[in-house]
Design a protein around this motif. Sequence first.
Motif, PDB file in Angstrom:
ATOM      1  N   GLY A  90      14.624  -0.395   1.129  1.00 60.24           N
ATOM      2  CA  GLY A  90      13.190  -0.426   0.543  1.00 60.24           C
ATOM      3  C   GLY A  90      13.273  -1.752  -0.507  1.00 60.24           C
ATOM      4  N   GLN A  91      14.208  -2.598  -0.426  1.00 63.73           N
ATOM      5  CA  GLN A  91      14.190  -3.677  -1.187  1.00 63.73           C
ATOM      6  C   GLN A  91      15.070  -4.810  -0.602  1.00 63.73           C
ATOM      7  OE1 GLN A  91      16.011  -2.051  -4.795  1.00 63.73           O
ATOM      8  NE2 GLN A  91      18.005  -2.482  -4.303  1.00 63.73           N
TER       9      GLN A  91
ATOM     10  N   SER B  34       8.974   3.790   6.252  1.00 61.61           N
ATOM     11  CA  SER B  34      10.318   3.666   6.787  1.00 61.61           C
ATOM     12  C   SER B  34      11.370   4.889   6.072  1.00 61.61           C
ATOM     13  CB  SER B  34      10.841   2.097   6.511  1.00 61.61           C
ATOM     14  OG  SER B  34      11.087   1.947   5.304  1.00 61.61           O
ATOM     15  N   LEU B  35      12.314   5.057   6.633  1.00 63.58           N
ATOM     16  CA  LEU B  35      13.341   5.780   5.979  1.00 63.58           C
ATOM     17  C   LEU B  35      14.622   5.443   6.580  1.00 63.58           C
ATOM     18  CD1 LEU B  35      13.232   9.675   5.887  1.00 63.58           C
ATOM     19  CD2 LEU B  35      15.047   8.731   7.098  1.00 63.58           C
ATOM     20  N   SER B  36      15.555   5.440   5.734  1.00 57.89           N
ATOM     21  CA  SER B  36      17.063   5.242   6.194  1.00 57.89           C
ATOM     22  C   SER B  36      18.109   6.520   5.780  1.00 57.89           C
ATOM     23  CB  SER B  36      17.704   4.161   5.463  1.00 57.89           C
ATOM     24  OG  SER B  36      18.001   4.006   4.170  1.00 57.89           O
ATOM     25  N   ALA B  37      19.202   6.776   6.485  1.00 61.77           N
ATOM     26  CA  ALA B  37      20.036   7.879   6.113  1.00 61.77           C
ATOM     27  C   ALA B  37      21.279   7.421   6.628  1.00 61.77           C
ATOM     28  CB  ALA B  37      19.536   9.047   6.849  1.00 61.77           C
TER      29      ALA B  37
ATOM     30  N   ASP C  84      11.859  -5.204  -5.176  1.00 62.10           N
ATOM     31  CA  ASP C  84      11.931  -3.922  -4.759  1.00 62.10           C
ATOM     32  C   ASP C  84      10.317  -3.658  -4.349  1.00 62.10           C
ATOM     33  OD1 ASP C  84      11.742  -1.100  -5.180  1.00 62.10           O
ATOM     34  OD2 ASP C  84      12.838  -0.833  -6.606  1.00 62.10           O
ATOM     35  N   PHE C  85      10.131  -2.952  -3.253  1.00 68.07           N
ATOM     36  CA  PHE C  85       9.022  -2.708  -2.525  1.00 68.07           C
ATOM     37  C   PHE C  85       8.246  -1.084  -3.047  1.00 68.07           C
ATOM     38  CE2 PHE C  85      10.859  -5.577   0.207  1.00 68.07           C
ATOM     39  CZ  PHE C  85      10.217  -6.594   0.329  1.00 68.07           C
ATOM     40  N   GLY C  86       9.094  -0.522  -3.639  1.00 69.97           N
ATOM     41  CA  GLY C  86       8.658   0.809  -4.462  1.00 69.97           C
ATOM     42  C   GLY C  86       8.587   1.895  -3.273  1.00 69.97           C
ATOM     43  N   ARG C  87       9.606   1.850  -2.356  1.00 77.20           N
ATOM     44  CA  ARG C  87       9.606   2.782  -1.372  1.00 77.20           C
ATOM     45  C   ARG C  87      10.300   3.832  -2.276  1.00 77.20           C
ATOM     46  NH1 ARG C  87      13.478   2.330   3.807  1.00 77.20           N
ATOM     47  NH2 ARG C  87      15.235   3.046   2.494  1.00 77.20           N
TER      48      ARG C  87
ATOM     49  N   ARG D 198       0.922  -1.224  -0.216  1.00 82.37           N
ATOM     50  CA  ARG D 198      -0.069   0.031  -0.103  1.00 82.37           C
ATOM     51  C   ARG D 198       0.866   1.250  -0.093  1.00 82.37           C
ATOM     52  NH1 ARG D 198      -2.854  -2.760   4.239  1.00 82.37           N
ATOM     53  NH2 ARG D 198      -2.125  -1.449   5.632  1.00 82.37           N
ATOM     54  N   ASP D 199       0.347   2.372  -0.492  1.00 86.96           N
ATOM     55  CA  ASP D 199       1.023   3.413  -0.599  1.00 86.96           C
ATOM     56  C   ASP D 199       1.086   4.411   0.412  1.00 86.96           C
ATOM     57  OD1 ASP D 199      -1.400   4.707  -1.061  1.00 86.96           O
ATOM     58  OD2 ASP D 199      -1.290   5.197  -3.070  1.00 86.96           O
ATOM     59  N   GLY D 200       0.000   4.244   1.480  1.00 85.23           N
ATOM     60  CA  GLY D 200      -0.326   5.171   2.609  1.00 85.23           C
ATOM     61  C   GLY D 200      -0.746   6.523   2.477  1.00 85.23           C
TER      62      GLY D 200
END
Length: 338
Positions: free
Chosen positions: A136-137, A330-333, A151-154, A42-44
């Motif tokens: 994201g994958q 989710s987010l990564s940096a 690839d989950f499409g993040r 889902r795109d949220g």
Amino acid sequence: MYDTQSLARLIENIPRPSSFLLDLWFPSVQTSPAEEIVFDIRDGARKVAPFVSPLVAGKVVTDQGFRTNTFSPAYIKIKTPIDPKRPLKRQAGETIGGGFHPGTRARDLVAALAAEHVDMLHQRLELMAAEALLDGQVTVSGDQYPTHVVDFGRKAEHSIDISATGDWLSSTPTNDLTDWSMRLLQACGQRPSDAVMGLAAYQALIKHDDVKERLETRRLEGTRLQGGPDLAAPGASYMGELDGLPIYVHVDWYVDPDTGEESLIVPTNHVILAAPALNGTRAFGAIRDHDLSFIAQPFAAKSWTDHDPSVRYLMTQSAPLIVPVVPNASLSAKVLPD
């Protein structure tokens, strides 16, 4: 205890090892009776109800978008022979001279090996969870299995790299964490529930005076955060709460089965943020084994003997995939250079 049903009960009753990322963000389990894993993404996005006149027909609103994916996962088959000489020797912890019958020792060895297999499988799931959160994958490859990137499409802007322009040694980390939290809030409707950092990232964060003043540590009790996850997992440490955001440091390693090299699960210079909307799921395909009746469960074990020379084998199988149902939660940096 060597029949399929007994081994199934044994595997089910083995205490699962603590896996911090799995326990924190991927608590759900989904099994499939088919070879393929079917999962929704889902795109949220948050839609607003439209206004219309009460005298006109209702406005059609399309269902909030999601896409259904199918994936045939790579297979895990851990097979270990039980040395026929081991049941004849005293085991660690046994009284001098030996106090157990060899048959008892053989059963104990099978139980210990089953627990070892479960540990290895959970380590693989933990590594897949880290990859899904960081990139994201998930990349899946193996012997006679062509490499697949799931690839989950993040969104691309949820994979951040400030290491070359304004890393955490010279910038303002609190502002970055606030900006990234707002990015998640916009993408999925929720703020991040937790931040997980590598050790170097946390060390750079804590160097700043404003962080030292604002980091709240009074909620820490031993190895458990009040109201938070169990911190029994090796390498996971709760460091405090920064402006309402729980901060954890994750330092744990894995050994690559192909190269034998040891690497960190969460790179030391990275930060991960995620919200509960992630709806992280551990998905498993059916076990492709006639002896196990193609059972749909996360892990399945069986045992058999070769008669000449006499040796018993234990094999544990799984067909896993880690799925962030709302990947934009989710987010990564990367906050420091390598």
